[in-house]
Scaffold this motif. Structure first.
Motif, mmCIF file in Angstrom:
data_model
loop_
_atom_site.group_PDB
_atom_site.id
_atom_site.type_symbol
_atom_site.label_atom_id
_atom_site.label_comp_id
_atom_site.label_asym_id
_atom_site.label_seq_id
_atom_site.Cartn_x
_atom_site.Cartn_y
_atom_site.Cartn_z
ATOM 1 N N TRP A 106 0.832 -1.202 0.000
ATOM 2 C CA TRP A 106 0.000 0.000 0.000
ATOM 3 C C TRP A 106 0.870 1.256 0.000
ATOM 4 C CZ3 TRP A 106 -3.720 1.369 4.613
ATOM 5 C CH2 TRP A 106 -4.597 2.365 4.217
ATOM 6 N N ASN A 116 1.035 4.167 -2.816
ATOM 7 C CA ASN A 116 0.834 5.574 -2.485
ATOM 8 C C ASN A 116 2.033 6.426 -2.878
ATOM 9 O OD1 ASN A 116 -1.770 5.615 -1.473
ATOM 10 N ND2 ASN A 116 -1.124 5.088 0.580
ATOM 11 N N MET A 126 -0.032 8.115 -5.593
ATOM 12 C CA MET A 126 -0.848 9.039 -4.819
ATOM 13 C C MET A 126 -0.009 9.732 -3.761
ATOM 14 S SD MET A 126 -4.111 6.685 -4.120
ATOM 15 C CE MET A 126 -5.516 6.948 -5.141
ATOM 16 N N GLY A 147 2.841 9.597 1.046
ATOM 17 C CA GLY A 147 3.130 8.251 0.572
ATOM 18 C C GLY A 147 4.564 7.846 0.865
ATOM 19 N N ASN A 178 -0.664 6.012 5.237
ATOM 20 C CA ASN A 178 -1.246 5.490 4.007
ATOM 21 C C ASN A 178 -2.691 5.938 3.863
ATOM 22 O OD1 ASN A 178 0.740 4.028 2.587
ATOM 23 N ND2 ASN A 178 0.623 2.377 4.081
ATOM 24 N N THR A 199 -4.028 8.306 0.858
ATOM 25 C CA THR A 199 -5.106 7.850 -0.010
ATOM 26 C C THR A 199 -6.293 8.801 0.056
ATOM 27 O OG1 THR A 199 -4.404 5.559 0.294
ATOM 28 C CG2 THR A 199 -6.614 5.911 -0.552
ATOM 29 N N SER A 247 -5.481 12.094 -1.654
ATOM 30 C CA SER A 247 -5.373 11.982 -3.107
ATOM 31 C C SER A 247 -6.704 11.678 -3.767
ATOM 32 C CB SER A 247 -4.369 10.893 -3.469
ATOM 33 O OG SER A 247 -3.100 11.257 -3.005
ATOM 34 N N VAL A 248 -7.663 11.178 -3.027
ATOM 35 C CA VAL A 248 -8.975 10.863 -3.597
ATOM 36 C C VAL A 248 -9.994 11.948 -3.268
ATOM 37 C CG1 VAL A 248 -10.894 9.231 -3.502
ATOM 38 C CG2 VAL A 248 -8.565 8.384 -3.631
#
Length: 123
Positions: free
Chosen positions: A27, A31, A35, A41, A74, A78, A81-82
């Motif tokens: 993960w 990242n 991301m 990340g 992480n 995430t 970035s989303v």
């Protein structure tokens, strides 16, 4: 002729002992490569590597600590970035809608203002 392979004997794990913590390395690599929001990340990757090193060294408590930090970073990377691009997209869409309504109202106002009858001036 004996064709069997020698296997390493692993000590039987105690039934009451907690399992080894996950290091979240895959993960963190994802990242870091895709991301990497505010370098979170990369920070997650550093803690994931530390967690893996501590797990290999046998220090389960330190591995659990670093694994927890890697999981947090992480998740932050995430989510950042989303969620932030989705939020930015929603703000752009609502801004465009608002500006288009404002432009329609302005066009209506100015066409009424300048296309009025000239009867008022004559008199």
């Amino acid at each position: 002729m004996d064709t069997s392979y020698l296997r390493e004997e692993r000590p039987a794990s105690k039934r009451g002992s907690p399992p080894a913590p996950r290091d979240h390395l895959v993960w963190a690599i994802f990242n870091t490569l895709y991301m990497n929001f505010c370098c979170l990340g990369f920070v997650a990757l550093a803690f994931a590597v530390k967690a893996r090193d501590r797990k290999v060294a046998g220090d389960v408590e330190a591995a659990r600590h670093f694994s927890s930090k890697a999981r947090c970073y992480n998740a932050l990377a995430t989510a950042g970035s989303v969620v932030l691009p989705l939020l930015l997209g929603a703000l752009i869409v609502t801004g465009v809608i608002h500006l288009s309504k404002l432009a329609e109202e302005s066009v209506g106002f100015f066409t009424y203002q300048f296309s009025g009858s000239d009867d008022e001036d004559v008199g």
